[in-house]
Design a protein around this motif. Structure first.
Motif, mmCIF file in Angstrom:
data_model
loop_
_atom_site.group_PDB
_atom_site.id
_atom_site.type_symbol
_atom_site.label_atom_id
_atom_site.label_comp_id
_atom_site.label_asym_id
_atom_site.label_seq_id
_atom_site.Cartn_x
_atom_site.Cartn_y
_atom_site.Cartn_z
ATOM 1 N N CYS A 59 -6.693 5.672 5.037
ATOM 2 C CA CYS A 59 -5.703 4.683 4.579
ATOM 3 C C CYS A 59 -5.849 3.360 5.327
ATOM 4 O O CYS A 59 -5.711 2.292 4.732
ATOM 5 N N TYR B 74 0.855 -1.201 0.000
ATOM 6 C CA TYR B 74 0.000 0.000 0.000
ATOM 7 C C TYR B 74 0.885 1.244 0.000
ATOM 8 O O TYR B 74 1.786 1.375 0.829
ATOM 9 N N HIS C 280 1.024 10.671 10.240
ATOM 10 C CA HIS C 280 0.093 9.872 9.436
ATOM 11 C C HIS C 280 0.264 8.361 9.628
ATOM 12 O O HIS C 280 -0.690 7.660 9.979
ATOM 13 N N HIS C 281 1.472 7.846 9.414
ATOM 14 C CA HIS C 281 1.641 6.394 9.499
ATOM 15 C C HIS C 281 1.573 5.878 10.932
ATOM 16 O O HIS C 281 1.094 4.781 11.181
ATOM 17 N N CYS D 27 0.710 5.453 0.088
ATOM 18 C CA CYS D 27 -0.170 6.617 0.272
ATOM 19 C C CYS D 27 -0.063 7.522 -0.955
ATOM 20 O O CYS D 27 1.031 7.926 -1.345
ATOM 21 N N GLU E 36 -2.020 5.585 11.548
ATOM 22 C CA GLU E 36 -2.595 4.441 10.822
ATOM 23 C C GLU E 36 -2.335 3.148 11.591
ATOM 24 O O GLU E 36 -3.212 2.288 11.708
HETATM 25 ZN ZN ZN Z 1 -1.940 7.166 3.902
#
Ligand code: ZN
Ligand code: AMP
Length: 468
Positions: free
Chosen positions: A210, A25, A235-236, A27, A239
């Protein structure tokens, strides 16, 4: 094959969850404008990772989203007096054109955040049920401290983060339980696109998109999650917290991050005016040059963009393309004779260089060293192959350069550009055909020129033409 994993800060042997298959995956961009050359870096780098894995016989399920609802998109839509969805649709199309010109393969799936709201509502509800999230006045927050491993990717300590956030707390307007908590769902403001939810009419936070799209298209656990290094935190990190809290499993095994692209050794920024879109570069260069430029550096290193470095990339790529053209020409004239002893040893050296290419790529995708192996094969070719070479050696060396370039997504098959004089004579032929009422031939010529990017215009003064 070794991959540097941001999670462990080590190069690790790559072992996919399922033998022979890779779930990956990446982004994708927020689509409120034409993509810039910084956005192109992860696209090119991770497309190359995918191509190399495919070359190694792995089947790669490659998912990359478009973030099509966001403050910047809404702002742009308001400025233009159109719907946010229209802005997103326009720039997704433009982005796909740039990706094609950069020879970035379309993902197995390009999910859009706005088409996955149902999955987001489900994951948020599930997080609330498990005590990992709570609602306040229509906003849903993630309870960061409840996720014990928070900070494991960015190697940050919660208390350091908290002290960094203290200034936020003293404003008094914060309704969060803890300054570290982040938004999963937010209520709409006037003029914003919104979806119904149990908490408010609103829209999802960026991070949950995500986690949900990755789960839907790749499953609870994936092999590789990737993006630019600016995405590591928050962000990660967020996630990971969302996905692992919701699914109860480790989310991604390997986390890959590309370094930043700077311009003239400065951070690329719109306000400073040192900012290029991919389209700006396309005005001056074939975008293959941009791809080649990006791959000339290791993906984790910062990369400086400058006019001089682009010229150097152009010259380097030309050297390879010229060698391939020369080999094609030699092939037409070469003879079917036995390989000589020198040719046999030349092929052994080429084979060693192919191994050098693979070893470089196996070492965390060292494309810079991989390209230098291609240059060495080009050098062997230029200094040892000529009209007297056998067809077999010419074919093998040509195929070697072509297939290594193909792994990097570099196209060696160069479409010959029509010269002005060729165009003029085709136009003359078309005029003659029209005079003779051979409209079929006249139309065929127009079509042929169009295919090669030449647009004809019949004016009262005669025929004019331009390159598309
Ligand atoms: Zn993302
Ligand atoms: P964004 O649309 O800002 O979310 O960015 C999309 C992707 O481009 C993310 O993976 C970012 O990390 C990456 N990116 C943005 N700017 C740069 C840059 N200057 N250099 C390298 N990657 C970048």
């Amino acid at each position: 094959m070794k991959i540097y994993n941001t999670l462990t800060k080590k190069k690790e042997e790559f072992i996919p969850l399922e033998e022979g298959k890779v779930r990956m995956y990446v982004c994708g961009p927020t689509v409120y404008n034409l993509i810039h050359i910084g956005n192109a870096r992860p696209m090119i780098v991770f497309d190359t990772v995918r191509r190399y894995m495919e070359h190694k016989g792995l089947e790669v399920n490659f998912v990359s989203n478009f973030t099509d609802v966001d403050d910047k998109i809404i702002k742009r839509a308001n400025e233009e007096g159109i719907e946010a969805g229209e802005v997103a649709k326009r720039y997704i199309e433009e982005c796909k054109k740039d990706m094609a010109a950069l020879n970035v393969k379309p993902a197995t799936k390009h999910p859009l955040a706005t088409e996955e709201i149902g999955g987001m509502l489900e994951m948020i509800s599930h997080l609330i049920e498990k005590g990992y999230a709570y609602e306040k006045n229509g906003t849903v927050y993630f309870r960061t401290r409840k996720f014990k491993e928070y900070g494991k990717l960015s190697h940050k300590n919660l208390d350091d983060l908290q002290s960094g956030n203290r200034s936020l707390l003293v404003t008094g307007s914060d309704e969060k339980e803890d300054s570290l908590d982040f938004v999963l769902w937010k209520p709409k403001k006037e003029g914003e696109p919104a979806w119904e939810s149990p908490w408010s009419d609103g829209r999802p936070g960026w991070h949950i998109e995500c986690s949900v799209m990755s789960k839907k298209y790749l499953g609870d656990q994936i092999d590789i999650h990737a993006g630019g290094e600016d995405l590591v935190f928050p962000h990660h990190e967020n996630e990971i917290a969302q996905s692992e809290a919701a699914n109860g499993k480790e989310f991604a095994r390997y986390w890959m991050h590309n370094g930043f692209l700077n311009i003239d050794n400065k951070k690329m920024s719109k306000s400073a005016g040192n900012f290029f879109t991919v389209r700006d570069i396309a005005e001056k260069y074939d975008l293959q040059v941009l791809r080649f430029f990006m791959l000339s550096a290791h993906y984790r290193s910062p990369l400086n963009f400058s006019a001089d470095l682009m010229e150097a990339a152009k010259n380097g790529l030309d050297r390879i393309l010229t060698a391939v053209s020369k080999l094609k020409l030699l092939l037409e004239n070469s003879k079917e004779i036995e390989l000589t002893e020198e040719e046999k040893t030349l092929l052994e050296r080429v084979h060693k260089l192919e191994e050098k290419f693979d070893n470089a790529m196996d070492d965390d995708f060292n494309t810079a060293d991989a390209i230098s192996a291609i240059f060495e094969i080009v050098k062997e070719s230029n200094s040892h192959l000529n009209e007297n070479s056998s067809k077999e050696v010419v074919t093998k060396v040509k195929e070697s350069i072509e297939s290594l370039c193909d792994i990097l997504g570099i196209i060696t098959e160069k479409e010959e550009e029509l010269l002005d004089s060729d165009i003029e004579s085709l136009i003359e032929e078309r005029q003659l055909a029209r005079k003779n009422k051979d409209f079929k031939r006249a139309d065929a010529i127009r079509e042929e020129l169009l295919q090669k990017g030449i647009i004809l215009e019949d004016t009262r003064q005669g025929v004019t033409w331009k390159r598309a």
